[in-house]
Design a protein around this motif. Sequence first.
Motif, short mmCIF file in Angstrom:
data_model
loop_
_atom_site.label_atom_id
_atom_site.label_comp_id
_atom_site.label_asym_id
_atom_site.label_seq_id
_atom_site.Cartn_x
_atom_site.Cartn_y
_atom_site.Cartn_z
N ALA A 36 -13.40 12.63 63.61
CA ALA A 36 -13.53 11.12 63.17
C ALA A 36 -14.30 10.90 61.84
N THR A 37 -15.45 11.95 61.66
CA THR A 37 -15.83 11.91 60.31
C THR A 37 -14.83 12.44 59.28
N TRP A 38 -14.19 13.43 59.55
CA TRP A 38 -13.07 13.75 58.62
C TRP A 38 -12.10 12.72 58.30
N ALA A 39 -11.75 12.31 59.42
CA ALA A 39 -10.69 11.18 59.34
C ALA A 39 -11.04 10.09 58.26
N ARG A 40 -12.42 9.67 58.22
CA ARG A 40 -12.67 8.67 57.40
C ARG A 40 -12.92 9.14 56.00
N TYR A 41 -13.42 10.53 55.69
CA TYR A 41 -13.59 10.80 54.32
C TYR A 41 -12.04 11.15 53.88
N LEU A 42 -11.35 11.73 54.55
CA LEU A 42 -9.90 11.98 53.93
C LEU A 42 -9.40 10.70 53.79
N GLU A 43 -9.45 9.73 54.62
CA GLU A 43 -8.86 8.08 54.17
C GLU A 43 -9.37 7.77 52.89
N ALA A 44 -10.66 8.06 52.65
CA ALA A 44 -11.26 7.46 51.42
C ALA A 44 -10.51 8.28 50.30
N GLN A 45 -10.12 9.34 50.37
CA GLN A 45 -9.57 10.21 49.28
C GLN A 45 -8.13 9.81 49.04
N ILE A 46 -7.27 9.34 50.07
CA ILE A 46 -5.85 9.19 49.98
C ILE A 46 -5.39 7.83 50.03
N GLY A 47 -6.54 6.77 50.72
CA GLY A 47 -6.10 5.46 50.64
C GLY A 47 -5.64 4.96 51.93
N THR A 48 -5.21 5.76 52.85
CA THR A 48 -4.58 5.57 54.15
C THR A 48 -4.76 6.54 55.17
N GLN A 49 -4.36 6.02 56.36
CA GLN A 49 -4.52 7.14 57.38
C GLN A 49 -4.12 8.44 57.11
N PRO A 50 -4.90 9.53 57.02
CA PRO A 50 -4.64 10.72 57.06
C PRO A 50 -3.37 11.46 57.86
N THR A 51 -2.61 12.18 57.18
CA THR A 51 -1.68 12.84 58.30
C THR A 51 -2.23 14.59 58.03
N VAL A 52 -1.16 15.15 58.99
CA VAL A 52 -1.52 16.56 58.71
C VAL A 52 -1.05 17.02 57.37
N GLU A 53 0.05 16.42 56.82
CA GLU A 53 0.37 16.94 55.51
C GLU A 53 -0.59 16.77 54.32
N ASP A 54 -1.55 15.84 54.80
CA ASP A 54 -2.62 15.47 54.00
C ASP A 54 -3.51 16.62 53.65
N LEU A 55 -3.56 17.46 54.62
CA LEU A 55 -4.52 18.50 54.50
C LEU A 55 -4.51 19.77 53.57
N SER A 56 -4.73 19.32 52.38
CA SER A 56 -4.65 20.25 51.35
C SER A 56 -5.99 20.72 50.94
N GLY A 57 -6.12 21.91 50.20
CA GLY A 57 -7.27 22.35 49.87
C GLY A 57 -8.09 21.41 48.81
N THR A 58 -7.39 20.69 47.96
CA THR A 58 -7.88 19.88 46.99
C THR A 58 -8.53 18.48 47.76
N THR A 59 -7.80 18.10 48.62
CA THR A 59 -8.50 16.80 49.45
C THR A 59 -9.63 17.21 50.30
N ILE A 60 -9.29 18.44 51.15
CA ILE A 60 -10.63 18.78 51.73
C ILE A 60 -11.95 19.10 50.83
N LYS A 61 -11.74 19.78 49.67
CA LYS A 61 -12.85 19.92 48.76
C LYS A 61 -13.44 18.66 48.30
N ALA A 62 -12.53 17.73 48.01
CA ALA A 62 -12.99 16.56 47.24
C ALA A 62 -13.89 15.79 48.68
N SER A 63 -13.31 15.69 49.60
CA SER A 63 -13.91 15.02 50.81
C SER A 63 -15.41 15.85 50.98
#
Length: 322
Positions: A36-63
Amino acid sequence: MSELFVEAGRDWIAERRAVGRTISVSTEKAYRADLATWARYLEAQIGTQPTVEDLSGTTIKASLAEMNNAGLSPATRRRLLTTLRGLCRYLVLESRLSADPTAPIQAPRAPSRLPVAFTDGQISDLLTTAQTEDPQARPPAPLLDTAIVLILAAGGLRASEAADLKLNDYRQGDDPSLRVLGKGRKTRVVPLDAGVAEQIDAYLTWRAERVTADVDAGPLLIRPDGRPHTRDTISYRVNRLYVRSGIAKPEGEAAHALRHTYALSMVDLGVPISEVQQLLGHESIATTGIYLKASASHLRAAAAAPSAARLLASKPAPPREA
């Protein structure tokens, strides 16, 4: 349509149960909270509910960077990354993710520190406070507070293990003990001092007044309203005792410092490290070995305390004989 991150997380947890890798209720709860914590931080990065395709190294490092900015400790970020690694590896095996984006990411380095333990005087103050009614509690429950402190400090249990204790896990009589279900669903038996058992027996009388239709499989530790305790409610009561007794809250989980105190006292008494490992329920003896280092540190501090040592340090060395 892309698969939602939260749905993939549910599948991963369900798969861990299905293939026989049994996980405890508390572990599953921790996984869900981490995801749930990851979903919240990933959503803050991409602006919408995260999907499996959104799991990139760049997005994870930014989170992870945002977690750091938000004040999450290195240990917490390490745990969160470990949870995400488990999910990503599962998705790769299921061909739902082409590659593991967490593989090249280094985990935040946790600061190296020895376990914090309390002195005998601090434990005495904590027990005295526990045995005194809390004027702000509604209602106060000194017998409950005393039982919690003793189970953690004189039994070495984790807060989650204490919350999971059942009534029939406590053995009364000449050889009192607790049967503890620890990590990995492994059971261990922790012997108790007779004086500790006497205090738990007193708590049981208080407990019986609040549980009308009781069974042996019911929770050992209950709240004043009869509901079972959780790890969080136990930690809350311990934190409250620290405040009332004037003891500074140790870094990390408050209740865990009482477990550290138990472990260090065993090592200082000369209990073999293999037996300490069994009492604590550590899977690896390397985990228990940190208490040997902490104990040695305590002994070095004690060796510098006597007045003779201080006098010698303050005086010049005598001249050597020719």
